[in-house]
Design an enzyme around this catalytic site. Sequence first.
Site, PDB file in Angstrom:
ATOM      1  N   ASP A 197      -3.700  -5.177 -18.606  1.00  0.00           N
ATOM      2  CA  ASP A 197      -2.625  -4.193 -18.781  1.00  0.00           C
ATOM      3  C   ASP A 197      -2.555  -3.616 -20.196  1.00  0.00           C
ATOM      4  O   ASP A 197      -1.465  -3.310 -20.696  1.00  0.00           O
ATOM      5  CB  ASP A 197      -1.266  -4.814 -18.394  1.00  0.00           C
ATOM      6  N   HIS A 209       1.171   0.171 -13.313  1.00  0.00           N
ATOM      7  CA  HIS A 209       1.866  -1.076 -13.647  1.00  0.00           C
ATOM      8  C   HIS A 209       3.377  -0.804 -13.674  1.00  0.00           C
ATOM      9  O   HIS A 209       3.814   0.174 -14.268  1.00  0.00           O
ATOM     10  CB  HIS A 209       1.382  -1.582 -15.007  1.00  0.00           C
ATOM     11  N   MET A 223      -3.843  -7.159  -7.134  1.00  0.00           N
ATOM     12  CA  MET A 223      -3.347  -8.293  -7.911  1.00  0.00           C
ATOM     13  C   MET A 223      -4.436  -9.239  -8.412  1.00  0.00           C
ATOM     14  O   MET A 223      -4.158 -10.349  -8.833  1.00  0.00           O
ATOM     15  CB  MET A 223      -2.300  -9.071  -7.103  1.00  0.00           C
ATOM     16  N   GLU A 236       6.806   5.606  -9.251  1.00  0.00           N
ATOM     17  CA  GLU A 236       5.345   5.415  -9.224  1.00  0.00           C
ATOM     18  C   GLU A 236       4.677   6.474  -8.359  1.00  0.00           C
ATOM     19  O   GLU A 236       3.597   6.961  -8.673  1.00  0.00           O
ATOM     20  CB  GLU A 236       4.992   4.019  -8.684  1.00  0.00           C
ATOM     21  N   GLY A 241       0.778  -1.232   0.000  1.00  0.00           N
ATOM     22  CA  GLY A 241       0.000   0.000   0.000  1.00  0.00           C
ATOM     23  C   GLY A 241       0.810   1.283   0.000  1.00  0.00           C
ATOM     24  O   GLY A 241       0.303   2.324   0.414  1.00  0.00           O
ATOM     25  N   SER A 242       2.049   1.250  -0.511  1.00  0.00           N
ATOM     26  CA  SER A 242       2.814   2.505  -0.533  1.00  0.00           C
ATOM     27  C   SER A 242       2.190   3.494  -1.525  1.00  0.00           C
ATOM     28  O   SER A 242       2.161   4.703  -1.264  1.00  0.00           O
ATOM     29  CB  SER A 242       4.292   2.260  -0.858  1.00  0.00           C
ATOM     30  N   ASN A 252      -5.061   2.039 -13.392  1.00  0.00           N
ATOM     31  CA  ASN A 252      -4.125   1.117 -12.730  1.00  0.00           C
ATOM     32  C   ASN A 252      -2.702   1.625 -12.914  1.00  0.00           C
ATOM     33  O   ASN A 252      -2.403   2.290 -13.900  1.00  0.00           O
ATOM     34  CB  ASN A 252      -4.254  -0.272 -13.380  1.00  0.00           C
ATOM     35  N   ILE A 268      -7.844  -9.909 -11.051  1.00  0.00           N
ATOM     36  CA  ILE A 268      -8.359  -9.425 -12.332  1.00  0.00           C
ATOM     37  C   ILE A 268      -9.861  -9.196 -12.204  1.00  0.00           C
ATOM     38  O   ILE A 268     -10.600 -10.083 -11.774  1.00  0.00           O
ATOM     39  CB  ILE A 268      -8.025 -10.438 -13.456  1.00  0.00           C
ATOM     40  N   LEU A 269     -10.296  -7.988 -12.542  1.00  0.00           N
ATOM     41  CA  LEU A 269     -11.722  -7.655 -12.428  1.00  0.00           C
ATOM     42  C   LEU A 269     -12.480  -8.226 -13.629  1.00  0.00           C
ATOM     43  O   LEU A 269     -11.934  -8.308 -14.737  1.00  0.00           O
ATOM     44  CB  LEU A 269     -11.887  -6.130 -12.390  1.00  0.00           C
TER      45      LEU A 269
HETATM   46  C1  GAR Z   1       3.689  -1.538  -7.357  1.00  0.00           C
HETATM   47  O1  GAR Z   1       4.989  -1.645  -7.876  1.00  0.00           O
HETATM   48  C2  GAR Z   1       2.666  -1.640  -8.468  1.00  0.00           C
HETATM   49  O2  GAR Z   1       3.065  -1.041  -9.659  1.00  0.00           O
HETATM   50  C3  GAR Z   1       2.570  -3.129  -8.625  1.00  0.00           C
HETATM   51  O3  GAR Z   1       2.606  -3.642  -7.314  1.00  0.00           O
HETATM   52  C4  GAR Z   1       3.363  -2.756  -6.483  1.00  0.00           C
HETATM   53  C5  GAR Z   1       2.502  -2.390  -5.300  1.00  0.00           C
HETATM   54  O4  GAR Z   1       3.212  -1.642  -4.363  1.00  0.00           O
HETATM   55  N1  GAR Z   1       1.376  -3.489  -9.311  1.00  0.00           N
HETATM   56  C6  GAR Z   1       1.274  -4.532 -10.127  1.00  0.00           C
HETATM   57  O5  GAR Z   1       2.192  -5.292 -10.335  1.00  0.00           O
HETATM   58  C7  GAR Z   1      -0.091  -4.708 -10.771  1.00  0.00           C
HETATM   59  N2  GAR Z   1      -0.044  -5.706 -11.750  1.00  0.00           N
HETATM   60  P1  GAR Z   1       2.437  -0.887  -3.179  1.00  0.00           P
HETATM   61  O6  GAR Z   1       1.472  -1.917  -2.560  1.00  0.00           O
HETATM   62  O7  GAR Z   1       3.529  -0.512  -2.208  1.00  0.00           O
HETATM   63  O8  GAR Z   1       1.702   0.290  -3.750  1.00  0.00           O
END
Ligand code: GAR
Length: 189
Positions: A147, A111, A92, A176, A20-21, A109, A94-95
């Site tokens: 994606d 990615h 993670m 991100e 959840g960052s 989203n 898929i809707l």
């Molecule tokens: C992030 O790097 C995001 O881009 C990726 O998961 C991480 C979540 O980090 N998402 C995917 O891979 C989606 N397919 P976070 O929980 O610290 O935000």
Amino acid sequence: MEKLTGLKKIKTAIFISGTGSNLNNIIKFSKQKKSPISIDLIVSNTLDAKGLKYAEQFHIKKKIFNFKNDEKKILLSLKKEKIKFICLAGFMKILSKEFIKKFNKKIINIHPSLLPKYKGLNTHSRAIKNKDKLTGCTVHYVTASLDSGKIILQKKVKIAAKDNLTSLAKKVLTLEHKLYPAAIMKIFN
Ligand code: GAR
């Protein structure tokens, strides 16, 4: 996308599965005056998502669903909270097509790759394995095809020879945290 009128922020839900960052970062962004969105609901597909702690920290409602059978319940929750926009942030699951249709062009989203390169999982290990010189992250609209929705914004970063999975993931995550708020601003302004 609808323009902002007056001072009302667009009620938004964030869907997570893990740390959840990005969630933390978007909540902080949403509290700024310039933010077009407010975060009114956090949805997780697992009780184990560490990011759920931000619901307590920021006093935001949270819901945990098993996404396989619960989409009707999720839609009801979103309706109850008057949610108009959804940000997937490390989500993670898929809707379903039906779910996406209900929120047509209202789900985005992030990615961790330069889409259309490396859709799906393990983006960083694939970039390292292929000796790529550049990687990055992409914010895109969510469509029924994984994606593959229209790209809103993308940011690049160099892969150094000494980079490993951990250092690269950290580098991209930092990026991100800049990209997601910028993409939200771009959509609504
Ligand atoms: C992030 O790097 C995001 O881009 C990726 O998961 C991480 C979540 O980090 N998402 C995917 O891979 C989606 N397919 P976070 O929980 O610290 O935000």
